[in-house]
Design an enzyme around this catalytic site. Structure first.
Site, PDB file in Angstrom:
ATOM      1  N   THR A  36      49.279  13.053  24.937  1.00 34.71           N
ATOM      2  CA  THR A  36      48.918  13.772  23.707  1.00 34.71           C
ATOM      3  C   THR A  36      48.987  12.875  22.485  1.00 34.71           C
ATOM      4  O   THR A  36      48.244  13.059  21.516  1.00 34.71           O
ATOM      5  CB  THR A  36      49.849  14.990  23.537  1.00 34.71           C
ATOM      6  OG1 THR A  36      49.562  15.894  24.582  1.00 34.71           O
ATOM      7  CG2 THR A  36      49.669  15.688  22.212  1.00 34.71           C
ATOM      8  N   TYR A  50      43.638  20.941  23.595  1.00 34.95           N
ATOM      9  CA  TYR A  50      43.023  19.685  23.157  1.00 34.95           C
ATOM     10  C   TYR A  50      42.868  18.760  24.367  1.00 34.95           C
ATOM     11  O   TYR A  50      43.295  19.102  25.479  1.00 34.95           O
ATOM     12  CB  TYR A  50      43.916  19.033  22.093  1.00 34.95           C
ATOM     13  CG  TYR A  50      45.315  18.823  22.581  1.00 34.95           C
ATOM     14  CD1 TYR A  50      45.662  17.679  23.292  1.00 34.95           C
ATOM     15  CD2 TYR A  50      46.300  19.796  22.390  1.00 34.95           C
ATOM     16  CE1 TYR A  50      46.938  17.510  23.804  1.00 34.95           C
ATOM     17  CE2 TYR A  50      47.580  19.622  22.893  1.00 34.95           C
ATOM     18  CZ  TYR A  50      47.892  18.488  23.595  1.00 34.95           C
ATOM     19  OH  TYR A  50      49.140  18.329  24.103  1.00 34.95           O
ATOM     20  N   THR A 116      53.920  13.581  27.354  1.00 32.88           N
ATOM     21  CA  THR A 116      55.310  14.080  27.394  1.00 32.88           C
ATOM     22  C   THR A 116      55.646  14.827  28.683  1.00 32.88           C
ATOM     23  O   THR A 116      56.819  15.008  28.991  1.00 32.88           O
ATOM     24  CB  THR A 116      55.584  15.022  26.198  1.00 32.88           C
ATOM     25  OG1 THR A 116      54.694  16.131  26.268  1.00 32.88           O
ATOM     26  CG2 THR A 116      55.443  14.295  24.880  1.00 32.88           C
ATOM     27  N   ASP A 117      54.610  15.252  29.427  1.00 32.46           N
ATOM     28  CA  ASP A 117      54.902  16.105  30.593  1.00 32.46           C
ATOM     29  C   ASP A 117      55.746  15.398  31.650  1.00 32.46           C
ATOM     30  O   ASP A 117      56.597  16.028  32.287  1.00 32.46           O
ATOM     31  CB  ASP A 117      53.593  16.609  31.223  1.00 32.46           C
ATOM     32  CG  ASP A 117      52.891  17.616  30.320  1.00 32.46           C
ATOM     33  OD1 ASP A 117      53.493  18.050  29.321  1.00 32.46           O
ATOM     34  OD2 ASP A 117      51.729  17.971  30.616  1.00 32.46           O
ATOM     35  N   LYS A 189      62.277  17.467  29.230  1.00 33.50           N
ATOM     36  CA  LYS A 189      61.419  18.297  28.368  1.00 33.50           C
ATOM     37  C   LYS A 189      61.871  19.743  28.547  1.00 33.50           C
ATOM     38  O   LYS A 189      61.901  20.250  29.671  1.00 33.50           O
ATOM     39  CB  LYS A 189      59.955  18.119  28.770  1.00 33.50           C
ATOM     40  CG  LYS A 189      58.985  18.791  27.821  1.00 33.50           C
ATOM     41  CD  LYS A 189      57.535  18.442  28.139  1.00 33.50           C
ATOM     42  CE  LYS A 189      56.623  19.022  27.079  1.00 33.50           C
ATOM     43  NZ  LYS A 189      55.220  18.652  27.278  1.00 33.50           N
ATOM     44  N   GLU A 310      78.679  23.867  48.774  1.00 34.78           N
ATOM     45  CA  GLU A 310      77.912  24.981  49.356  1.00 34.78           C
ATOM     46  C   GLU A 310      77.387  24.656  50.755  1.00 34.78           C
ATOM     47  O   GLU A 310      77.001  25.541  51.501  1.00 34.78           O
ATOM     48  CB  GLU A 310      76.740  25.331  48.437  1.00 34.78           C
ATOM     49  CG  GLU A 310      77.150  25.969  47.120  1.00 34.78           C
ATOM     50  CD  GLU A 310      77.810  27.320  47.325  1.00 34.78           C
ATOM     51  OE1 GLU A 310      77.392  28.058  48.232  1.00 34.78           O
ATOM     52  OE2 GLU A 310      78.765  27.624  46.578  1.00 34.78           O
TER      53      GLU A 310
HETATM   54  C1  SIN Z   1      51.681  15.674  26.214  1.00 36.74           C
HETATM   55  O1  SIN Z   1      51.538  14.471  26.120  1.00 36.74           O
HETATM   56  O2  SIN Z   1      52.428  16.280  25.404  1.00 36.74           O
HETATM   57  C2  SIN Z   1      51.018  16.523  27.241  1.00 36.74           C
HETATM   58  C3  SIN Z   1      49.985  15.829  28.038  1.00 36.74           C
HETATM   59  C4  SIN Z   1      50.523  14.705  28.844  1.00 36.74           C
HETATM   60  O3  SIN Z   1      51.669  14.753  29.300  1.00 36.74           O
HETATM   61  O4  SIN Z   1      49.769  13.737  29.045  1.00 36.74           O
END
Ligand code: SIN
Length: 353
Positions: A36, A50, A116-117, A189, A310
Site C-alpha cells: 500500500t 485501491y 502491511t498484510d 498487525k 494440554e
Molecule cells: C497494505 O500494504 O497495507 C495492504 C496490501 C499489502 O499488504 O500489500
C-alpha cells in the site's frame, strides 16, 4: 593572526557549524517490494479498494525530499507485489540482497518498503537470516500514496532515520510505522484498516520515532541477525510447512491434506493453550509417525504454549512454539528444518529465537 585568535576562531566555527555538517550522513539503501505504501487509489479519499504496488521506488523517494537531509539514499526495486503474494522464494531473494548490501562497507542500513498484510512475517524471516548487526527496517503504510494524510511519507522518513541510526545497530530487524519501533519477532498487525494497527501486544514496542530521532526503551532478548545460526546463502527453496487453525467442531481433513501434499512440517494454531480437538490430535500423531514435524502454537496470539501442558509433547514427539504466533512459528520451523529433523533440537531452537 595570533595563535590565541586562531584557536578562538576554530572553537567558534566548531560551535557554530550545525551538527549535520560535522557528521557525514549515513548511507541507506531502500529496497522496494510493493504494498500500500506504493499503492494508488481512484481519488484522494479512496482508502479501501485501491491498488497496491503501483508506484516505483524512485517516485517513493522523490515524494519525500526531506530524506536527502537525513541520509544518502539509494533505491532498488526488488519486486512489485501486494504482500499477500509474498512467498518463500521472494524471501530468499530479498534476504540475499539485504545480506549482500550490508556486507558493503559503504552501506550503513537497509529499509524495505513492504505491504502491511505480511510485513511481520518478512521481518521475522529477515530477523533470522540477516548476517549483520547493521539496522534493517521494514516499513509500510495503511493508506495509499494518493490518499489525504497518506502515512507512507512520514513512515518512510522515520524508517530511513532509524536505518541510519547508531542506536538501531544490533537491535534485530525492526518494523517501524506510526512513529513506533517494533521488534520483528513480536509485532503483529492487529486491525484491518487503522494507521495504528501495528502492535506488540503485552510485551510492548521498543521505542518511538520523535523529533527526527529514534528513542529506544527496550529490546528483544531472543537470538537474531548476526547471532542467528541460520544461513540461506546457498538455498533456493525452503521446506513446505503449513498452518492448521483450531476451532470448535474441528476435523482432521486439513492435517491429512497437508500431509498428502508433502508437508514437512505442520504448525497448529490451537485453541487456548495450544489445545487440540481429538480428531486433530489423532491426525497430528499420524503425521508425526510419517516424519512430519508438528509444532503446537496458540490462536490466542499471546502467552507461552506450555510444553507437556494440554498435550503430552514428550509422548507425541511434538514441539511447542513458546510465544510465537502460528505465522511466525511456520517461518522458524522452515528454517529449523533446513538444519535438523530432531525434535529436541527443534524445541531448543524454539526456545532460543
Ligand atoms: C497494505 O500494504 O497495507 C495492504 C496490501 C499489502 O499488504 O500489500
Amino acid at each position: 593572526m595570533s595563535l590565541k585568535a586562531s584557536r578562538f576562531l576554530a572553537l567558534l566555527l566548531l560551535v557554530a557549524l550545525p551538527a549535520a555538517a560535522q557528521q557525514p550522513l549515513p548511507n541507506v539503501v531502500i529496497l522496494a517490494t510493493g504494498g500500500t505504501i506504493a499503492g494508488t487509489g481512484a481519488t484522494s479519499t479512496t482508502t479501501v479498494g485501491y491498488t497496491a504496488a503501483k508506484i516505483g521506488v524512485e517516485a517513493l523517494i522523490d515524494a519525500v525530499p526531506e530524506l536527502k537531509k537525513v541520509a544518502n539514499v539509494k533505491g532498488e526495486q526488488v519486486m512489485q507485489i501486494a504482500s499477500e503474494n509474498m512467498n518463500n522464494e521472494a524471501w530468499l531473494k530479498l534476504a540475499k540482497r539485504v545480506n549482500a548490501l550490508l556486507a558493503q562497507p559503504d552501506v550503513d542500513g537497509v529499509v524495505i518498503t513492504h505491504g502491511t498484510d505480511t510485513i511481520e512475517e518478512t521481518a521475522y524471516f529477515l530477523d533470522l537470516v540477516v548476517k549483520s548487526d547493521k539496522p534493517v527496517v521494514v516499513v509500510g503504510a495503511m493508506r495509499p500514496s494518493t490518499a489525504i494524510s497518506a502515512d507512507g511519507p512520514i513512515n518512510l522518513y522515520n524508517a530511513v532515520i532509524l536505518a541510519g541510526s547508531k542506536d538501531a545497530i544490533g537491535k534485530g530487524v525492526l518494523v517501524c510505522l506510526n512513529d513506533q519501533i517494533n521488534a520483528a519477532r513480536e509485532v503483529t498487525k492487529s486491525n484491518t484498516a487503522t494507521a495504528d494497527t501495528f502492535r506488540t501486544p503485552e510485551l510492548g514496542f521498543l521505542g518511538y520515532m520523535q523529533d527526527n530521532k529514534a528513542h529506544f526503551y527496550r529490546e528483544s532478548t531472543r537470538r537474531h541477525t548476526a547471532k542467528s545460526e541460520f544461513d540461506v546463502s546457498q538455498l533456493d527453496k525452503l521446506p513446505q510447512v503449513d498452518i492448521v487453525y483450531g476451532y470448535a467442531n474441528a476435523n482432521r481433513v486439513a492435517v491429512d491434506a497437508f500431509v498428502a501434499a508433502g508437508a514437512k512440517g505442520i504448525v497448529n494454531a490451537g485453541v487456548g493453550d495450544g489445545s487440540l480437538a481429538d480428531p486433530v490430535k489423532a491426525a497430528l500423531i499420524d503425521a508425526r509417525k510419517k516424519g512430519v514435524l508438528v509444532v503446537r502454537s496458540a490462536r490466542a496470539g499471546n502467552g507461552i504454549v506450555a510444553r507437556n501442558g494440554e498435550v503430552n509433547d514428550d509422548q507425541t514427539d511434538f514441539v511447542v512454539s513458546d510465544t510465537l504466533t502460528a505465522q511466525k512459528a511456520r517461518i522458524l520451523l522452515m528454517l529449523a528444518l533446513t538444519k535438523t529433523t530432531d525434535t529436541k533440537e527443534i524445541q531448543r531452537i524454539f526456545y532460543s529465537y
